[in-house]
Motif scaffolding. Structure first.
Motif, PDB file in Angstrom:
ATOM      1  N   PRO A 132      16.700  69.732 -22.770  1.00 39.69           N
ATOM      2  CA  PRO A 132      16.340  70.958 -22.074  1.00 39.69           C
ATOM      3  C   PRO A 132      17.010  70.818 -20.820  1.00 39.69           C
ATOM      4  CG  PRO A 132      14.208  70.210 -22.824  1.00 39.69           C
ATOM      5  CD  PRO A 132      15.057  68.826 -23.110  1.00 39.69           C
ATOM      6  N   VAL A 133      17.698  71.800 -20.560  1.00 33.73           N
ATOM      7  CA  VAL A 133      18.360  71.856 -19.059  1.00 33.73           C
ATOM      8  C   VAL A 133      17.452  72.879 -18.164  1.00 33.73           C
ATOM      9  CG1 VAL A 133      20.330  72.389 -17.645  1.00 33.73           C
ATOM     10  CG2 VAL A 133      20.718  70.987 -19.583  1.00 33.73           C
ATOM     11  N   THR A 134      17.424  74.057 -18.852  1.00 32.92           N
ATOM     12  CA  THR A 134      16.473  75.214 -18.463  1.00 32.92           C
ATOM     13  C   THR A 134      15.214  75.487 -19.470  1.00 32.92           C
ATOM     14  OG1 THR A 134      17.857  77.134 -19.041  1.00 32.92           O
ATOM     15  CG2 THR A 134      18.617  75.995 -17.011  1.00 32.92           C
ATOM     16  N   ASP A 135      14.624  76.533 -19.174  1.00 33.96           N
ATOM     17  CA  ASP A 135      13.683  77.074 -20.070  1.00 33.96           C
ATOM     18  C   ASP A 135      14.219  77.613 -21.428  1.00 33.96           C
ATOM     19  OD1 ASP A 135      10.902  76.563 -20.537  1.00 33.96           O
ATOM     20  OD2 ASP A 135      10.667  78.813 -20.228  1.00 33.96           O
ATOM     21  N   SER A 136      15.710  78.123 -21.347  1.00 31.50           N
ATOM     22  CA  SER A 136      16.234  78.297 -22.608  1.00 31.50           C
ATOM     23  C   SER A 136      17.323  77.955 -22.907  1.00 31.50           C
ATOM     24  CB  SER A 136      16.543  79.902 -22.262  1.00 31.50           C
ATOM     25  OG  SER A 136      15.478  80.665 -22.099  1.00 31.50           O
ATOM     26  N   ILE A 137      18.012  76.911 -22.187  1.00 30.83           N
ATOM     27  CA  ILE A 137      19.281  76.160 -22.271  1.00 30.83           C
ATOM     28  C   ILE A 137      19.195  74.937 -22.646  1.00 30.83           C
ATOM     29  CG2 ILE A 137      21.624  75.736 -21.433  1.00 30.83           C
ATOM     30  CD1 ILE A 137      21.558  78.388 -19.769  1.00 30.83           C
ATOM     31  N   VAL A 150      23.820  75.157 -25.215  1.00 26.05           N
ATOM     32  CA  VAL A 150      23.471  76.144 -26.225  1.00 26.05           C
ATOM     33  C   VAL A 150      22.097  76.819 -25.707  1.00 26.05           C
ATOM     34  CG1 VAL A 150      22.462  76.604 -28.542  1.00 26.05           C
ATOM     35  CG2 VAL A 150      24.216  74.671 -28.127  1.00 26.05           C
ATOM     36  N   ASN A 151      22.076  78.261 -25.808  1.00 30.59           N
ATOM     37  CA  ASN A 151      21.181  79.062 -25.277  1.00 30.59           C
ATOM     38  C   ASN A 151      20.335  79.383 -26.339  1.00 30.59           C
ATOM     39  OD1 ASN A 151      20.094  80.900 -22.767  1.00 30.59           O
ATOM     40  ND2 ASN A 151      19.790  82.154 -24.788  1.00 30.59           N
ATOM     41  N   ILE A 152      19.011  79.194 -26.539  1.00 33.95           N
ATOM     42  CA  ILE A 152      17.949  79.501 -27.488  1.00 33.95           C
ATOM     43  C   ILE A 152      17.354  80.872 -27.038  1.00 33.95           C
ATOM     44  CG2 ILE A 152      16.140  78.816 -28.641  1.00 33.95           C
ATOM     45  CD1 ILE A 152      18.304  76.967 -29.272  1.00 33.95           C
ATOM     46  N   LEU A 153      17.442  81.649 -28.015  1.00 32.14           N
ATOM     47  CA  LEU A 153      16.916  83.070 -28.204  1.00 32.14           C
ATOM     48  C   LEU A 153      17.317  83.959 -27.100  1.00 32.14           C
ATOM     49  CD1 LEU A 153      13.425  82.263 -29.504  1.00 32.14           C
ATOM     50  CD2 LEU A 153      15.122  83.271 -30.717  1.00 32.14           C
ATOM     51  N   PRO A 154      18.291  84.646 -26.833  1.00 33.51           N
ATOM     52  CA  PRO A 154      19.537  84.799 -28.088  1.00 33.51           C
ATOM     53  C   PRO A 154      20.077  83.578 -28.269  1.00 33.51           C
ATOM     54  CG  PRO A 154      20.111  85.949 -26.179  1.00 33.51           C
ATOM     55  CD  PRO A 154      18.803  85.459 -25.822  1.00 33.51           C
ATOM     56  N   ASN A 155      20.411  83.197 -29.485  1.00 33.78           N
ATOM     57  CA  ASN A 155      21.112  81.719 -29.813  1.00 33.78           C
ATOM     58  C   ASN A 155      22.563  82.040 -29.725  1.00 33.78           C
ATOM     59  OD1 ASN A 155      18.535  80.911 -30.562  1.00 33.78           O
ATOM     60  ND2 ASN A 155      18.937  81.590 -32.695  1.00 33.78           N
ATOM     61  N   ARG A 156      23.240  81.220 -28.637  1.00 31.27           N
ATOM     62  CA  ARG A 156      24.509  81.392 -28.305  1.00 31.27           C
ATOM     63  C   ARG A 156      24.908  79.804 -28.069  1.00 31.27           C
ATOM     64  NH1 ARG A 156      23.299  85.747 -30.035  1.00 31.27           N
ATOM     65  NH2 ARG A 156      23.647  87.511 -28.918  1.00 31.27           N
ATOM     66  N   VAL A 157      26.164  79.350 -28.458  1.00 32.80           N
ATOM     67  CA  VAL A 157      26.875  78.261 -27.796  1.00 32.80           C
ATOM     68  C   VAL A 157      27.488  78.777 -26.652  1.00 32.80           C
ATOM     69  CG1 VAL A 157      28.767  76.523 -28.217  1.00 32.80           C
ATOM     70  CG2 VAL A 157      27.071  77.238 -30.178  1.00 32.80           C
ATOM     71  N   LEU A 158      27.172  78.271 -25.573  1.00 32.07           N
ATOM     72  CA  LEU A 158      27.867  78.757 -24.349  1.00 32.07           C
ATOM     73  C   LEU A 158      29.066  78.112 -24.095  1.00 32.07           C
ATOM     74  CD1 LEU A 158      24.512  78.597 -22.042  1.00 32.07           C
ATOM     75  CD2 LEU A 158      25.557  80.676 -23.367  1.00 32.07           C
ATOM     76  N   GLY A 159      29.388  76.929 -24.248  1.00 34.05           N
ATOM     77  CA  GLY A 159      30.594  76.214 -24.224  1.00 34.05           C
ATOM     78  C   GLY A 159      30.412  74.723 -24.149  1.00 34.05           C
ATOM     79  N   LEU A 219      33.013  74.517 -19.567  1.00 31.29           N
ATOM     80  CA  LEU A 219      31.937  75.130 -18.660  1.00 31.29           C
ATOM     81  C   LEU A 219      32.305  74.515 -17.308  1.00 31.29           C
ATOM     82  CD1 LEU A 219      28.595  75.250 -20.466  1.00 31.29           C
ATOM     83  CD2 LEU A 219      30.295  77.026 -20.058  1.00 31.29           C
ATOM     84  N   SER A 220      33.258  73.355 -17.208  1.00 33.29           N
ATOM     85  CA  SER A 220      33.788  72.777 -15.981  1.00 33.29           C
ATOM     86  C   SER A 220      35.059  72.401 -16.074  1.00 33.29           C
ATOM     87  CB  SER A 220      32.822  71.718 -15.442  1.00 33.29           C
ATOM     88  OG  SER A 220      32.822  70.596 -16.099  1.00 33.29           O
ATOM     89  N   SER A 221      35.954  72.021 -15.025  1.00 39.03           N
ATOM     90  CA  SER A 221      36.911  71.553 -15.196  1.00 39.03           C
ATOM     91  C   SER A 221      37.082  70.044 -15.748  1.00 39.03           C
ATOM     92  CB  SER A 221      37.915  71.025 -13.871  1.00 39.03           C
ATOM     93  OG  SER A 221      36.951  70.662 -12.885  1.00 39.03           O
ATOM     94  N   LYS A 222      35.964  69.160 -15.415  1.00 36.03           N
ATOM     95  CA  LYS A 222      35.823  67.716 -15.968  1.00 36.03           C
ATOM     96  C   LYS A 222      35.516  67.786 -17.519  1.00 36.03           C
ATOM     97  CE  LYS A 222      34.961  65.343 -11.656  1.00 36.03           C
ATOM     98  NZ  LYS A 222      34.214  64.396 -10.983  1.00 36.03           N
ATOM     99  N   ALA A 223      34.870  69.191 -18.091  1.00 38.62           N
ATOM    100  CA  ALA A 223      34.500  69.025 -19.172  1.00 38.62           C
ATOM    101  C   ALA A 223      35.933  68.960 -20.194  1.00 38.62           C
ATOM    102  CB  ALA A 223      33.581  70.321 -19.553  1.00 38.62           C
ATOM    103  N   ALA A 224      36.932  69.404 -19.787  1.00 39.99           N
ATOM    104  CA  ALA A 224      38.245  69.569 -20.481  1.00 39.99           C
ATOM    105  C   ALA A 224      38.871  68.226 -20.720  1.00 39.99           C
ATOM    106  CB  ALA A 224      39.361  70.416 -19.914  1.00 39.99           C
ATOM    107  N   GLY A 225      38.368  67.163 -20.250  1.00 33.29           N
ATOM    108  CA  GLY A 225      38.575  65.810 -20.226  1.00 33.29           C
ATOM    109  C   GLY A 225      40.461  65.455 -20.407  1.00 33.29           C
ATOM    110  N   SER A 226      40.746  65.369 -21.578  1.00 32.58           N
ATOM    111  CA  SER A 226      42.198  65.034 -21.925  1.00 32.58           C
ATOM    112  C   SER A 226      42.984  66.334 -22.050  1.00 32.58           C
ATOM    113  CB  SER A 226      42.121  64.247 -23.305  1.00 32.58           C
ATOM    114  OG  SER A 226      41.553  64.994 -24.345  1.00 32.58           O
ATOM    115  N   GLY A 227      42.459  67.332 -21.912  1.00 33.99           N
ATOM    116  CA  GLY A 227      43.261  68.620 -21.811  1.00 33.99           C
ATOM    117  C   GLY A 227      43.209  69.595 -23.075  1.00 33.99           C
ATOM    118  N   GLU A 228      44.122  70.490 -23.081  1.00 31.91           N
ATOM    119  CA  GLU A 228      43.820  71.592 -24.263  1.00 31.91           C
ATOM    120  C   GLU A 228      44.245  71.039 -25.482  1.00 31.91           C
ATOM    121  OE1 GLU A 228      45.249  75.363 -20.860  1.00 31.91           O
ATOM    122  OE2 GLU A 228      46.664  74.549 -22.828  1.00 31.91           O
ATOM    123  N   ASP A 229      44.844  69.936 -25.765  1.00 40.74           N
ATOM    124  CA  ASP A 229      44.992  69.633 -27.025  1.00 40.74           C
ATOM    125  C   ASP A 229      43.787  69.415 -27.858  1.00 40.74           C
ATOM    126  OD1 ASP A 229      48.246  67.979 -26.302  1.00 40.74           O
ATOM    127  OD2 ASP A 229      47.828  70.314 -26.720  1.00 40.74           O
TER     128      ASP A 229
END
Length: 247
Positions: A132-137, A150-159, A219-229
């Motif tokens: 858990p990162v927050t009470d819902s995510i 991932v957000n829980i209730l409502p259930n969503r993949v945030l990124g 969700l961040s520039s570093k999350a893209a890692g090796s790029g769009e491919d």
């Protein structure tokens, strides 16, 4: 032993590969509770804020419930599909989320452990670890090396929070304060990701229609890692949950 969980300053629990649970008291130097209600390895454990109810996730697909204060077994849930790999408390302790090897998150009400109240299928290879990162995510690690928020209730993949390219993720941990997420994988690296922005995300009940085959949001520039491919092959992981999205 497959997992260890501190309960308080003197008491901790252990689970092993055969499904046996023991709760130990350092002051006594011995186990104060021993049980073997699950048939496969215990993959993860969680305890409520009072240190009373202990939950165990098992490779046999069940969630075990034990009363530490009364030193007894309470019940087992119905078996879910695949191994249950993780268990966390959310929504101020009113909801319990379990990850599975089939790529599904199962949700249980606190007073209804017998059967899952909801399930959320991710098109990930698995849900190997959840923190858990927050009470819902929550952040979820998978065999594909991607860390999803991932957000829980409502259930969503945030990124996507980050990744170990093509390497299965073994463990996730959040630093005190909730700003940094640590991940370790089969690449023998520990990586750190800034997840401080997750607490400010607003997720409404309306499920926006997304283009099929669209990329997973970084969700961040570093999350893209090796790029769009790399992210071009990822898909929006959300599927409609079976059951209510209401709290």
């Amino acid at each position: 032993l497959s997992c260890v969980l501190p309960i308080d300053n003197h008491v901790f629990a252990t689970g092993d590969d055969d499904g046996a649970l023991k709760v130990w008291d350092l002051r006594k130097g011995d186990a104060i509770l021993e049980a073997r209600q699950q048939e496969e390895y215990i993959s993860a454990m969680a305890v409520d804020g009072n240190g009373k109810i202990l939950l165990t996730a098992s490779g046999d697909g069940t969630l075990g419930v034990f009363n530490v204060k009364r030193r007894r077994f309470e019940l087992l849930s119905e078996p879910q599909n695949g191994d249950l790999t993780s268990v966390v408390l959310l929504k101020r302790g009113r909801k319990v989320a379990c990850g599975s090897s089939e790529g599904t998150i199962y949700l249980f009400n606190w007073d209804g452990f017998g059967a899952a109240s909801d399930r959320f299928a991710l098109r990930a290879e698995s849900v190997d670890c959840v923190v858990p990162v927050t009470d819902s995510i929550v952040c979820v690690g998978s065999l594909d090396g991607v860390i999803r928020a991932v957000n829980i209730l409502p259930n969503r993949v945030l990124g996507c929070v980050g990744q170990h390219l093509g390497e299965p993720i073994e463990r996730l941990a959040v630093a005190p304060g909730g700003r940094l997420l640590a991940s370790c994988a089969h690449d023998q690296k520990v990586k750190f990701w800034d997840v401080s922005a997750l607490g400010g995300l607003v997720v409404d009940d309306y499920r926006r229609k997304k283009k099929k085959g669209g990329p997973l949001r970084a969700l961040s520039s570093k999350a893209a890692g090796s790029g769009e491919d790399f992210f071009a092959d990822l898909r929006d992981e959300a599927e409609p949950a079976a059951g209510s999205d209401s709290d």
